[in-house]
Design a protein around this motif. Structure first.
Motif, mmCIF file in Angstrom:
data_model
loop_
_atom_site.group_PDB
_atom_site.id
_atom_site.type_symbol
_atom_site.label_atom_id
_atom_site.label_comp_id
_atom_site.label_asym_id
_atom_site.label_seq_id
_atom_site.Cartn_x
_atom_site.Cartn_y
_atom_site.Cartn_z
ATOM 1 N N ALA A 656 2.767 4.140 10.424
ATOM 2 C CA ALA A 656 2.606 3.217 9.301
ATOM 3 C C ALA A 656 2.312 1.815 9.830
ATOM 4 O O ALA A 656 2.965 1.330 10.762
ATOM 5 N N SER A 657 1.333 1.143 9.204
ATOM 6 C CA SER A 657 0.889 -0.161 9.696
ATOM 7 C C SER A 657 1.415 -1.337 8.895
ATOM 8 O O SER A 657 1.506 -2.452 9.411
ATOM 9 N N ASP A 658 1.753 -1.114 7.627
ATOM 10 C CA ASP A 658 2.283 -2.175 6.776
ATOM 11 C C ASP A 658 3.006 -1.527 5.601
ATOM 12 O O ASP A 658 3.114 -0.292 5.528
ATOM 13 N N LEU A 659 3.504 -2.363 4.694
ATOM 14 C CA LEU A 659 4.281 -1.820 3.572
ATOM 15 C C LEU A 659 3.434 -0.884 2.715
ATOM 16 O O LEU A 659 3.903 0.173 2.298
ATOM 17 N N GLN A 660 2.197 -1.267 2.444
ATOM 18 C CA GLN A 660 1.319 -0.431 1.620
ATOM 19 C C GLN A 660 1.144 0.945 2.250
ATOM 20 O O GLN A 660 1.280 1.985 1.590
ATOM 21 N N ASP A 661 0.844 0.963 3.536
ATOM 22 C CA ASP A 661 0.616 2.218 4.246
ATOM 23 C C ASP A 661 1.899 3.044 4.310
ATOM 24 O O ASP A 661 1.883 4.264 4.124
ATOM 25 N N PHE A 662 3.009 2.376 4.549
ATOM 26 C CA PHE A 662 4.296 3.070 4.625
ATOM 27 C C PHE A 662 4.636 3.737 3.291
ATOM 28 O O PHE A 662 5.025 4.911 3.246
ATOM 29 N N CYS A 663 4.494 2.998 2.179
ATOM 30 C CA CYS A 663 4.847 3.561 0.872
ATOM 31 C C CYS A 663 3.945 4.737 0.516
ATOM 32 O O CYS A 663 4.401 5.729 -0.060
ATOM 33 N N LYS A 664 2.657 4.635 0.863
ATOM 34 C CA LYS A 664 1.719 5.727 0.584
ATOM 35 C C LYS A 664 2.133 6.989 1.325
ATOM 36 O O LYS A 664 2.205 8.082 0.746
#
Length: 878
Positions: A656-664
């Motif tokens: 995961a690279s950021d919050l958006q990517d992590f949540c996805k």
């Protein structure tokens, strides 16, 4: 955060052993630009009172630069001044059902008891001056009242809980209101009712002490006839006692959730969860206050007490029901009384009456059945069923006692006709409703809301979300919810209640100090809620046995006062099981550990919400990477939730690279594992499983299906899919396709079909088999033989058909290397098209969205959300 611009003239500091010698008191109106109005290099510790030149500010902070050691210890900071938010009083007293006058809202005020110099006799005088008290929210905790006037920041956001003084709120408080006694109560016996306070209370009316309440789950009812006059002003004052053993604050971090529970358990029955668990922070003040309705009611001399309707079905025949009515009658006068007990049952307009004579002050337990009243045998009843097994039909009994030409007391009791039965003969608890074995599927409900703020609509929508998730049971964990509206919603939606009493795991808190108070609360709980058909089970203790004296008393009282539900002492051993796990596992592991058929009381994993919800609970500078504010919101690496294991599971889809990517990517983990967790129980034809947890009491990252803001995670839909009453599933441990039928209907000559697609959408395998699926069965259909040349990640689609009609389906992703999913990032975009249809019905607008994949590329994990047109805020729940 003072909530609004205020004028400040004094600050008091309460130091611990390690205090600051050099510090400044700083002020701000915008939380960005700070100015210092006081500084010193000669701090003395102890209690320091600093008088200031009047300053105007919304925010106040203490900036420390030098101390007597490397650490500072500040117990409390108090800010004094004038100004603040004066909230609009939206609720006013109102006349409710059966002539009760509800004092919800209205003129309630609250004040810390240390600031009130008079006693209850004077405080409850209608002319007492309470202008310097704050407006109170009733029902509501003390903390809620201070939040609603803007005196404290929202403890649910970021780390703002750390800005709220526990010492201030862990104290005794006064509540007070005035009202006009309704004229219709003239020449009646008038009662003051408090349906729930926390923790103990002394109650005063018009300069008189009328009684006390001990324990958070007992109703208080007081005859105030001698002290009030119809049509005239009256005053109620309630002195709320803080807990005797409130315990200490636990502060979670990314590393650890700290200790669960604590010494607050010695005060049970109280809101034990408020001391803090690994799913809830320590609530400042421990949620003391008036937590349920306050109302005035009136009767004549004879009152009806807790009527109870028992239904008996001559199984397997469901074509008639024998009812038994149990009711207590109390003559409050010094004169004998003759009258009639009269009842009307609807639907059906079934009427009955019975003559009753009562001596002066007599208390009578009356039992009526079809032998004394033939009308209590109902032909062809409309039965109440758990969700997934039938309709939730309800009846209503209007019961009254008529004497001297008038109605002395009247009650309306909703009830359902259904019969519970149990079988523990082989060491496994099997539960039957109306003769049908029930596969329980649901979750643990740890607390209604962090500050107990749910109303009727709040309970209704949350229980409805459980129903729509295909759940049919909620465990009222450690009995933390005691609201009538919770049980009513469970009745309405067919969600059965595993009902705990107030004993946490012995390691999470001591035994209660006052067993007599505990049992008085237990007796009242049973009598208060026993008419609800949704209650399925009583449990003495979470993950342990009650003290033997309490265990014996609970077993006796549940049998004596109810007798229709099973009592078990321990939530996790005996004929049921439990003890987790609570961290993410993997699909094969869930199927592997299903070696028995016991109803399992707790199993869960972290469940990250959508990015919108994460941004709503976290300050922007704490979005990414994970940090201690995530830990405050329960994402803890070395505790039961095992956040490190969840991070590893997310990174199997690519780091995961950021919050958006992590949540996805977190939604992929949520879907795959929540579905497998339940499917492992479905496929084993067990007696059920309750996930830890299904209800979110505050903005959290773990143990939930919908989040605090009522947005469903992918885990919600994983559970919903796994728990379809008729379900086709893939057992990834055995590589078998199974069909589970948890309905009352059998099916003949069905077709089970498996299709495997490569990541580019190419169909690589199609196989099918015919089968019959009987009620309450699990059928092994076929083993999957995988073709060669599968892409590194591929997809399994299952369909169950009745003729050409698909009646159940399912979908999985699978890696050639187990749980290696990084190739999913190379999926090509899908061509999704949608159509929106709007319908009006019954005064409501219904929207239907049809989604179509118009291309050949697979659309995986499509998420829909409804946004407001201008603000782009989410519409929730949907």
């Amino acid at each position: 955060d003072l909530g609004t611009i205020c004028r400040i003239n004094k600050v008091k500091l309460f130091w611990g052993e390690e205090f600051a010698r050099s510090y400044q008191i700083q002020f701000s109106t915008d939380k960005r630009n700070w100015r210092s109005l006081y500084s010193t290099n000669e701090g003395k510790g102890g209690i320091e009172e600093i008088k200031l030149t009047t300053a105007t500010a919304k925010y106040v902070r203490l900036y420390m630069t030098d101390g007597i050691s490397e650490h500072y210890s500040l117990a409390e900071m108090e800010v004094y001044g004038t100004g603040g938010v004066i909230p609009k009083q939206e609720a006013v007293p109102y006349m409710g059902k059966e002539g009760a006058y509800y004092l919800t809202g209205g003129n309630w005020k609250v004040q810390r008891a240390s600031l009130v110099k008079l006693d209850g006799l004077e405080v409850s005088d209608p002319v007492f001056d309470d202008r310097d008290w704050i407006i109170a929210t009733v029902p509501g905790t003390v903390l809620t009242s201070y939040l609603n006037i803007g005196a404290i920041p929202d403890p649910n956001f970021g780390d703002q809980q750390l800005q709220i003084s526990d010492a201030f709120f862990t104290a005794d408080f006064w509540y007070r209101t005035t009202f006009i006694v309704p004229n219709k109560y003239k020449e009646k016996r008038i009662w003051l009712n408090l349906n729930g306070i926390n923790w103990k209370a002394d109650v005063f009316v018009n300069g008189h002490r009328v009684g006390d309440i001990k324990g958070a789950f007992i109703r208080g009812k007081f005859d105030i006839t001698p002290y009030v006059v119809s049509g005239e002003k009256a005053c109620i004052a309630v002195y709320i006692h803080k807990n005797d053993t409130p315990g200490q604050i636990t502060v979670q971090s990314l590393n650890s959730a700290g200790k669960n529970g604590g010494v607050l358990g010695a005060d049970n029955p109280t809101i034990h969860a408020s001391v803090g668990w690994d799913w809830l922070p320590t609530m400042r003040g421990r949620n003391i206050g008036i937590q349920d309705d306050v109302f005035i009611s009136a009767t004549n001399d004879v009152s009806l007490i807790d009527p109870f309707i028992i239904s008996d079905l001559p199984l397997p025949d469901l074509f008639s029901a024998d009812l038994t009515l149990r009711v207590e009658l109390q003559n409050h006068s010094d004169r004998a009384c003759k009258g009639k007990l009269m009842g009307i049952i609807n639907p059906g307009n079934i009427r009955f009456s019975r003559s009753v004579s009562l001596n002066a002050f007599e208390h009578r337990d009356l039992v009526l059945d079809k032998n004394t009243l033939p009308q209590l045998c109902i032909e062809n009843p409309d039965l109440w069923w758990p969700n997934g097994y039938g309709e939730q039909n309800m009846y209503s009994l209007e019961l009254s006692f008529v004497a001297n030409g008038g109605v002395s007391d009247k009650k309306t009791i909703p009830f359902g006709i259904r019969e519970m039965s149990y079988d523990e003969s082989d060491g496994v608890l099997k539960t039957y409703v109306n003769g049908t074995r029930i596969f329980f599927r649901g979750g643990n409900w740890g607390l209604s809301e962090s500050m107990l703020r749910l109303d009727k609509e709040g309970y209704d929508v949350r229980v409805r979300l459980h129903k729509e998730e295909n759940f049919n049971m909620i465990r009222n964990w450690v009995g933390m919810t005691g609201d009538e509206d919770f049980y009513r919603a469970c009745d309405k939606y067919g969600v059965m209640v595993w009902d705990d009493f107030w004993l946490a795991n012995p390691g999470d808190g001591p035994n209660p100090n006052d067993e007599k108070m505990f049992m008085k609360n237990a007796v009242d709980k049973i009598k208060h809620f026993r008419n609800h058909p949704s209650i399925a089970l009583y449990c003495g203790r979470n993950e342990g046995n009650p003290p033997e004296t309490l265990n014996k008393a609970l077993r006796e009282q549940t049998s004596l006062l109810d007798g229709t539900r099973l009592y078990i002492p321990h939530s996790a051993t005996g004929t049921v099981s439990g003890f987790g796990p609570y961290s993410v596992q993997n699909p094969r592991h869930y199927f592997k550990i299903r070696t028995h058929r016991k109803l399992h009381s707790e199993m869960g994993m972290p469940n990250i919400p959508s990015i919108e919800s994460m941004k709503k609970m976290l300050p922007e500078d704490k979005y990414w990477p994970v940090n201690d504010v995530w830990g405050l919101h329960d994402f803890c690496i070395h505790s039961a939730q095992g956040a490190s294991g969840f991070m590893n599971a997310v990174n199997r889809y690519g780091k995961a690279s950021d919050l958006q990517d992590f949540c996805k990517k977190a939604q992929m983990v949520n879907m795959e594992n929540h579905k497998a967790m339940f499917e492992s129980f479905v496929g084993a034809q067990s007696n059920g499983m309750l996930m830890w947890m299904s209800q979110s009491a505050w903005p959290s990252t773990v143990w939930q299906t919908y989040d605090y803001y009522l947005d469903q995670t992918a885990g919600y839909y994983g559970c919903k899919k796994a728990l379809e009453p008729l379900h086709i599933l893939w057992d990834s441990q055995l590589d078998k396709v199974k069909v589970a039928n948890n309905t009352r209907q059998g099916y003949k000559n069905l077709i089970a079909e498996v299709l495997i697609y490569n990541m580019d959408g190419t169909l690589m395998l199609r196989d099918s088999v015919r089968l019959d699926s009987g009620s309450d069965t699990v059928t092994d259909c076929m083993s999957i033989v995988y073709p060669k040349k599968l892409s590194p990640v591929h997809f399994i689609k299952l369909e169950l058909k009745d003729g050409n009609k698909i009646i159940a389906d399912n979908f999985y992703w699978r890696g050639n290397k187990y749980q290696e999913y990084s190739d999913l990032s190379n999926m090509l975009p899908a061509d999704l098209q949608y159509s929106l249809y709007r319908e009006k019905s019954g005064g409501k607008v219904f929207l239907t969205v049809d989604i179509k994949n118009a291309g050949k590329n697979i659309a995986l994990m499509t998420r829909l959300k409804v946004l407001r047109d201008r603000s782009k805020e989410r519409v929730l729940p949907v």
